[in-house]
Design an enzyme around this catalytic site. Structure first.
Site, short mmCIF file in Angstrom:
data_model
loop_
_atom_site.label_atom_id
_atom_site.label_comp_id
_atom_site.label_asym_id
_atom_site.label_seq_id
_atom_site.Cartn_x
_atom_site.Cartn_y
_atom_site.Cartn_z
N HIS A 148 0.84 -1.21 0.00
CA HIS A 148 0.00 0.00 0.00
C HIS A 148 0.88 1.26 0.00
CE1 HIS A 148 -3.31 2.71 0.98
NE2 HIS A 148 -2.62 3.15 2.02
N ARG A 157 3.65 10.90 -4.70
CA ARG A 157 5.04 11.35 -4.88
C ARG A 157 5.72 10.45 -5.92
NH1 ARG A 157 4.08 10.61 0.30
NH2 ARG A 157 5.03 8.56 0.12
N GLU A 213 -10.69 2.14 3.16
CA GLU A 213 -9.41 1.50 3.45
C GLU A 213 -9.68 0.25 4.28
OE1 GLU A 213 -6.60 4.35 5.13
OE2 GLU A 213 -5.95 4.83 3.09
N ASP A 247 -11.30 2.65 7.27
CA ASP A 247 -10.81 4.01 7.53
C ASP A 247 -11.05 4.86 6.27
OD1 ASP A 247 -9.65 6.00 9.04
OD2 ASP A 247 -7.62 5.54 8.33
N GLN A 254 -7.08 14.86 0.88
CA GLN A 254 -5.79 14.39 1.40
C GLN A 254 -4.61 14.93 0.59
OE1 GLN A 254 -5.70 10.10 1.76
NE2 GLN A 254 -3.59 10.02 2.45
#
Lengths: 440, 440
Positions: A148, A157, A213, A247, A254
């Site tokens: 993950h 990124r 999640e 979650d 985010q």
């Protein structure tokens, strides 16, 4: 060997119960499981109190306490379970947890003389409602799936997916306790600041990239004093049990907010737990070896132990299904999305506990850890839509011909979990379910 | 105009009290203040209960409740204050808070007929001990000083100090509630993973860059339901009051662990609050205009309001002093480190509340926000040693000739806060103090 890794008579796969539904094939709650929840009769104004699942029934622990059948430590533990939250029972520690488990196992077994006294303490699960099993003082979310972390890292990124600390530090951060709710608590799609990649400024908008999640929740039982470190080989004494944990995440919120201090509003609008806590002791048969390839960095001393290498991991199967509004109206079954196992976790529960307390941070009874999204090594084992849709670029095909990249209003996400292997009785976690409501 | 910005008779600077110490110049707790704490006689096994500071005394609210003097809403509020935590009182909302404040102001004024009934309800502050004023369910730390964010950003990310979201998002993250303790709670220097810049691997070590953070703590009173947004102009109804807050930080642990999910073990080993909560209402005279330069990004709609621009900021002076073990032994006074004001904050408390709930996140009575380190525009106003020592590169000279870059064992950090201006009675926050103990 700690109590939590030692098999005893309560794990015997041959055991059956006088509650017949507990003996059915693929039942989540056979007599080898005995998970805890807080419940009352649905729609009643009864006091919420502790219960243990057996087959399709709940054993009412308040009624069991008054049955006159139990004694000793088990009875003392039952007194603590007659409360709207299990914190006091969780604080009693493993001697009490084990004593009550053994007493309940013996009382619920086929042929036990308790049947006449306890049959009246059973309530059908279909007839009850749940609330959170305990007051969660602090909730910490870890990030223990390297699959993950790598997949998500690539999206957030591209040039720097897995940061240099990942293989040394069991990365975690503090989450929001107040917005953790029990299965069945639907919630509104959150609003927040979103900045499109080509926009110069953010806007306030309903989330467009709402995700689940797939996590394991870990409940702390006995705590530690501020300043005291929990040794990795003592961690099991502090772990009461496990649940399923969704979650929910707003990926667009985010992406814009998370630097430099981590996710905040992208996560704290809702998290959902399954009602049942499967105890650490019940999972003893499903522990497995934890390995770190020799070519990888080896754990620092406080995260290293022979016991942890031998059986620090848990082979808990986790599955996510999606039921859309269209499926619900058409009476179609939910569509499978993910299947993976907690055994792929890069760090173990014992390592999470040891790491969390190495600086003297105090854990308290009822605190919860999230494992982080449990994605496995293959694409099919991805534990979020962010991964399954490769950042929203690839449509996820559902069984009824619909597609998704992220969740839509009316979507119901269903997580299930279970443990299964040769020579042990299969045990289940039940499910955690919630539906996305439209934003205001 | 909300209740929290309207001056009323309780703010009258001419008021004096029959508790003479409250009338002394520079007293932190004149009759215009009336802050709340939870206390008991030091070393006793009395029940902890609510108290209000007046001069050098504590008015015992449990005793006041039983005095027969109060009635109506004020008496109902006193009943809730006779408890080991103020959460129930905080949940009552501003009508009750204001009613009790007014009743206490009238009862404690010079010439009030309450003196005979209430004189026996006073206990000297020197004779009491405190615990946390409430159960802090969730603690959120904001990052509202752009001066701090820029200075720290330069040290952690030289090429990218202030991230693009800073001027749009009131950046915050969830912190640890369990390790928040009240002033006077000393703690051990934390251990953790540290990686030297030139090292290839981290090591486990006692923190070598231990720091304080000078913050304002904000306590939520009345909460909101999950899914409900608090409008910026309604925020004051939800803010019970303010304290001093030292959010201790392990800079070396932080540097290695904080990406990508934010600070964790670098912060959660200890945070310390002052015992007294100065109410939002008491601070009304010290509100001031909040400005955003026209050249800067203007707030999105949910963070914008005329009321917030007019008086959303608070001019709270914050000072940090350091007392080393050597000073203590030599009987030397503590050495001044920082002085700044909360008025420099880039975001207001109302903006923090509006932002925190824009996604429907529920706040609960007793929840706490940290303001983030309140550094002002000049170097002398820096609210942490990380900034004062420019990342440890420049020694901080103390009054007695000692120097520091970060905190050493035996160092005591003292934070004080107060509000002062022409035409209003000065009010104080008291202090928050704690000493660093050696690591195990």
């Amino acid at each position: 060997m700690s109590y939590a890794t030692t098999l005893n008579e309560t794990h015997d796969p041959q055991l059956t119960s006088w509650v017949n539904s507990a003996n059915e094939e693929n039942c989540d709650f056979p007599i080898q499981n005995l998970p805890f929840a807080i419940f009352r009769r649905a729609g009643s104004n009864e006091a919420f109190r502790g219960g243990v699942a057996i087959g399709d029934q709940v054993l009412d622990l308040a009624a069991a306490k008054n049955s006159g059948y139990f004694s000793g430590i088990a009875q003392t533990a039952l007194v603590q379970c007659d409360a709207p939250e299990l914190n006091a029972f969780m604080a009693m520690g493993q001697t009490a947890w084990s004593a009550l488990r053994l007493a309940l196992s013996q009382a619920l077994r086929s042929g036990a003389d308790a049947e006449s006294k306890l049959a009246g303490c059973l309530i059908a699960q279909d007839d009850v409602e749940y609330q959170l099993p305990c007051r969660i003082g602090d909730y910490t979310d870890f990030y223990t799936s390297i699959y993950h972390a790598t997949s998500v890292g690539k999206l957030f990124r591209p040039d720097n997916p897995l940061l240099p600390n990942y293989k040394w530090v069991p990365i975690g951060y503090h989450g929001r306790s107040s917005s953790i709710e029990v299965s069945g608590s639907d919630f509104k799609r959150p609003k927040g600041q979103i900045k499109a990649p080509d926009a110069s400024e953010p806007v306030l908008s309903a989330c467009k990239r709402l995700d689940y999640e797939m996590e394991v929740g870990i409940y702390i039982g006995e705590g530690n004093q501020l300043g005291d470190i929990i040794d990795i080989d003592q961690a099991d004494k502090h772990v009461f049990g496990f649940c399923l944990f969704n979650d929910w995440s707003a990926r667009d919120i985010q992406g814009w907010e998370y630097q430099p201090l981590g996710p905040f509003l992208a996560k704290n609008f809702a998290s959902t737990v399954s009602p049942w806590i499967v105890t650490n002791e019940a999972l003893a048969p499903f522990r497995c070896a934890w390995q770190r390839d020799a070519a990888e960095p080896q754990p620092l001393g406080y995260l290293e132990s022979e016991q942890n290498r031998q059986n620090g991991a848990f082979d808990i199967q986790l599955e996510v299904q999606l039921e859309t509004a269209q499926m619900r109206e058409a009476g179609q079954p939910a569509s499978h999305l993910s299947l993976s196992s907690f055994r792929h976790s890069y760090w173990t529960v014992a390592q999470m506990v040891a790491h969390h307390t190495i600086n003297g941070c105090n854990l308290q009874p009822g605190d919860m850890f999230g494992s982080g999204t449990q994605s496995g090594p293959t694409h099919e084992e991805a534990g979020s839509m962010l991964e399954l849709s490769i950042g929203g670029k690839q449509k996820i095909e559902l069984d009824n011909g619909e597609t998704r990249t992220f969740l839509e209003d009316g979507d119901t996400v269903i997580m299930r979990g279970w443990c299964q292997k040769e020579g042990a009785k299969r045990i289940g976690f039940g499910e955690v379910v919630a539906t996305i409501l439209a934003a205001d």
